[in-house]
Design a protein around this motif. Sequence first.
Motif, mmCIF file in Angstrom:
data_model
loop_
_atom_site.group_PDB
_atom_site.id
_atom_site.type_symbol
_atom_site.label_atom_id
_atom_site.label_comp_id
_atom_site.label_asym_id
_atom_site.label_seq_id
_atom_site.Cartn_x
_atom_site.Cartn_y
_atom_site.Cartn_z
ATOM 1 N N PHE A 76 -9.519 14.229 -22.110
ATOM 2 C CA PHE A 76 -10.228 12.987 -22.434
ATOM 3 C C PHE A 76 -11.611 12.903 -21.795
ATOM 4 C CE2 PHE A 76 -5.630 11.875 -22.582
ATOM 5 C CZ PHE A 76 -5.547 11.681 -23.949
ATOM 6 N N ASN A 77 -12.081 14.012 -21.224
ATOM 7 C CA ASN A 77 -13.398 14.066 -20.571
ATOM 8 C C ASN A 77 -13.581 12.950 -19.536
ATOM 9 O OD1 ASN A 77 -14.205 16.323 -22.069
ATOM 10 N ND2 ASN A 77 -14.849 15.010 -23.767
ATOM 11 N N LEU A 78 -12.596 12.794 -18.663
ATOM 12 C CA LEU A 78 -12.653 11.771 -17.616
ATOM 13 C C LEU A 78 -13.386 12.327 -16.405
ATOM 14 C CD1 LEU A 78 -8.947 10.562 -17.808
ATOM 15 C CD2 LEU A 78 -10.930 9.500 -18.869
ATOM 16 N N SER A 79 -14.069 11.460 -15.686
ATOM 17 C CA SER A 79 -14.793 11.908 -14.492
ATOM 18 C C SER A 79 -13.879 12.016 -13.278
ATOM 19 C CB SER A 79 -15.948 10.949 -14.189
ATOM 20 O OG SER A 79 -15.443 9.649 -13.971
ATOM 21 N N GLU A 80 -12.745 11.311 -13.298
ATOM 22 C CA GLU A 80 -11.767 11.393 -12.196
ATOM 23 C C GLU A 80 -10.370 11.283 -12.770
ATOM 24 O OE1 GLU A 80 -11.670 6.844 -10.591
ATOM 25 O OE2 GLU A 80 -13.342 8.088 -9.936
ATOM 26 N N GLU A 81 -9.386 11.651 -11.950
ATOM 27 C CA GLU A 81 -7.989 11.604 -12.403
ATOM 28 C C GLU A 81 -7.573 10.167 -12.686
ATOM 29 O OE1 GLU A 81 -5.148 13.541 -9.937
ATOM 30 O OE2 GLU A 81 -6.187 15.449 -9.999
ATOM 31 N N PRO A 82 -6.699 9.973 -13.682
ATOM 32 C CA PRO A 82 -6.192 8.626 -13.963
ATOM 33 C C PRO A 82 -5.435 8.078 -12.746
ATOM 34 C CG PRO A 82 -5.567 10.164 -15.692
ATOM 35 C CD PRO A 82 -6.172 10.961 -14.598
ATOM 36 N N SER A 83 -5.433 6.786 -12.613
ATOM 37 C CA SER A 83 -4.780 6.131 -11.474
ATOM 38 C C SER A 83 -3.263 6.317 -11.525
ATOM 39 C CB SER A 83 -5.110 4.639 -11.484
ATOM 40 O OG SER A 83 -4.377 3.968 -10.481
ATOM 41 N N ILE A 84 -2.693 6.585 -10.381
ATOM 42 C CA ILE A 84 -1.242 6.746 -10.275
ATOM 43 C C ILE A 84 -0.516 5.418 -10.524
ATOM 44 C CG2 ILE A 84 -1.026 6.351 -7.798
ATOM 45 C CD1 ILE A 84 0.760 9.135 -9.669
ATOM 46 N N TRP A 85 -1.251 4.318 -10.462
ATOM 47 C CA TRP A 85 -0.656 3.005 -10.755
ATOM 48 C C TRP A 85 -0.147 2.959 -12.191
ATOM 49 C CZ3 TRP A 85 0.730 -0.020 -6.968
ATOM 50 C CH2 TRP A 85 0.038 0.010 -5.773
ATOM 51 N N ILE A 86 -0.777 3.704 -13.074
ATOM 52 C CA ILE A 86 -0.323 3.763 -14.466
ATOM 53 C C ILE A 86 1.098 4.310 -14.521
ATOM 54 C CG2 ILE A 86 -0.728 4.851 -16.714
ATOM 55 C CD1 ILE A 86 -3.737 4.942 -15.897
ATOM 56 N N ALA A 87 1.353 5.370 -13.778
ATOM 57 C CA ALA A 87 2.695 5.965 -13.751
ATOM 58 C C ALA A 87 3.701 5.019 -13.115
ATOM 59 C CB ALA A 87 2.669 7.284 -12.994
ATOM 60 N N LEU A 88 3.305 4.311 -12.074
ATOM 61 C CA LEU A 88 4.216 3.368 -11.421
ATOM 62 C C LEU A 88 4.623 2.272 -12.391
ATOM 63 C CD1 LEU A 88 5.627 2.379 -8.817
ATOM 64 C CD2 LEU A 88 3.607 0.994 -8.404
ATOM 65 N N VAL A 89 3.658 1.697 -13.090
ATOM 66 C CA VAL A 89 3.959 0.633 -14.052
ATOM 67 C C VAL A 89 4.824 1.171 -15.190
ATOM 68 C CG1 VAL A 89 2.926 -0.928 -15.754
ATOM 69 C CG2 VAL A 89 1.931 -0.739 -13.469
ATOM 70 N N ALA A 90 4.480 2.337 -15.722
ATOM 71 C CA ALA A 90 5.255 2.930 -16.814
ATOM 72 C C ALA A 90 6.690 3.225 -16.385
ATOM 73 C CB ALA A 90 4.584 4.207 -17.309
ATOM 74 N N SER A 91 6.862 3.751 -15.182
ATOM 75 C CA SER A 91 8.212 4.082 -14.721
ATOM 76 C C SER A 91 9.045 2.826 -14.466
ATOM 77 C CB SER A 91 8.162 4.965 -13.480
ATOM 78 O OG SER A 91 7.573 4.281 -12.401
ATOM 79 N N MET A 92 8.437 1.769 -13.954
ATOM 80 C CA MET A 92 9.181 0.531 -13.725
ATOM 81 C C MET A 92 9.544 -0.141 -15.052
ATOM 82 S SD MET A 92 9.870 0.183 -10.567
ATOM 83 C CE MET A 92 9.941 1.920 -10.258
ATOM 84 N N LEU A 93 8.653 -0.052 -16.053
ATOM 85 C CA LEU A 93 8.975 -0.595 -17.371
ATOM 86 C C LEU A 93 10.120 0.189 -18.012
ATOM 87 C CD1 LEU A 93 5.427 -1.344 -18.803
ATOM 88 C CD2 LEU A 93 7.154 -3.005 -18.086
ATOM 89 N N LEU A 94 10.101 1.506 -17.878
ATOM 90 C CA LEU A 94 11.183 2.330 -18.397
ATOM 91 C C LEU A 94 12.507 1.999 -17.696
ATOM 92 C CD1 LEU A 94 12.247 4.616 -20.190
ATOM 93 C CD2 LEU A 94 11.565 6.202 -18.387
ATOM 94 N N LEU A 95 12.450 1.833 -16.391
ATOM 95 C CA LEU A 95 13.650 1.469 -15.638
ATOM 96 C C LEU A 95 14.193 0.114 -16.107
ATOM 97 C CD1 LEU A 95 15.644 1.898 -13.279
ATOM 98 C CD2 LEU A 95 13.957 0.815 -11.817
ATOM 99 N N ALA A 96 13.305 -0.859 -16.302
ATOM 100 C CA ALA A 96 13.742 -2.184 -16.773
ATOM 101 C C ALA A 96 14.369 -2.080 -18.159
ATOM 102 C CB ALA A 96 12.551 -3.137 -16.777
ATOM 103 N N LEU A 97 13.793 -1.267 -19.042
ATOM 104 C CA LEU A 97 14.342 -1.079 -20.380
ATOM 105 C C LEU A 97 15.752 -0.471 -20.317
ATOM 106 C CD1 LEU A 97 13.912 -1.063 -23.500
ATOM 107 C CD2 LEU A 97 13.084 1.274 -23.192
ATOM 108 N N ILE A 98 15.918 0.552 -19.494
ATOM 109 C CA ILE A 98 17.227 1.191 -19.366
ATOM 110 C C ILE A 98 18.246 0.229 -18.766
ATOM 111 C CG2 ILE A 98 18.509 3.014 -18.158
ATOM 112 C CD1 ILE A 98 16.009 4.787 -18.568
ATOM 113 N N MET A 99 17.836 -0.544 -17.776
ATOM 114 C CA MET A 99 18.767 -1.509 -17.176
ATOM 115 C C MET A 99 19.183 -2.586 -18.170
ATOM 116 S SD MET A 99 19.558 -0.692 -14.092
ATOM 117 C CE MET A 99 20.282 -2.204 -13.509
ATOM 118 N N ARG A 100 18.250 -3.020 -18.997
ATOM 119 C CA ARG A 100 18.531 -4.112 -19.916
ATOM 120 C C ARG A 100 19.259 -3.661 -21.181
ATOM 121 N NH1 ARG A 100 20.136 -8.781 -20.810
ATOM 122 N NH2 ARG A 100 19.157 -9.916 -22.479
ATOM 123 N N LYS A 101 18.768 -2.612 -21.812
ATOM 124 C CA LYS A 101 19.285 -2.201 -23.124
ATOM 125 C C LYS A 101 20.200 -0.985 -23.093
ATOM 126 C CE LYS A 101 16.865 -5.220 -25.464
ATOM 127 N NZ LYS A 101 17.479 -6.270 -26.245
ATOM 128 N N GLY A 102 20.159 -0.210 -21.997
ATOM 129 C CA GLY A 102 20.931 1.033 -21.926
ATOM 130 C C GLY A 102 22.356 0.755 -21.809
#
Length: 102
Positions: A76-102
């Motif tokens: 994506f021609n980024l000047s710096e690495e994407p923030s790790i906060w993106i992964a934290l939010v994505a992983s917590m959303l996935l965890l919430a989905l699995i807890m609720r619907k799994g």
Amino acid sequence: MFEWMAWTLPVAVFFTCIALMLVVMTVWEIKSPTTLRRGWLPIATTRGDRLFIGLMAAAWVNLGFVAFSEKAMAWFNLSEEPSIWIALVASMLLLALIMRKG
């Protein structure tokens, strides 16, 4: 003792979330014992099973993000690495989905 690990704020928040979830799930299990149920996971699970599966999925999301963040800079021609906060939010959303619907 913990010099081997890069303890950044997102890492500390991630592990704090895990510790809090374990405490809350323990109290919840004592107050209201769980029963098996079927969601979209291919097996009947309890809350504890879904928490374990969700934590494993969250760990893989975070590891995958770390593995591909450097490649994402090139793609994506980024000047710096994407923030790790993106992964934290994505992983917590996935965890919430699995807890609720799994």
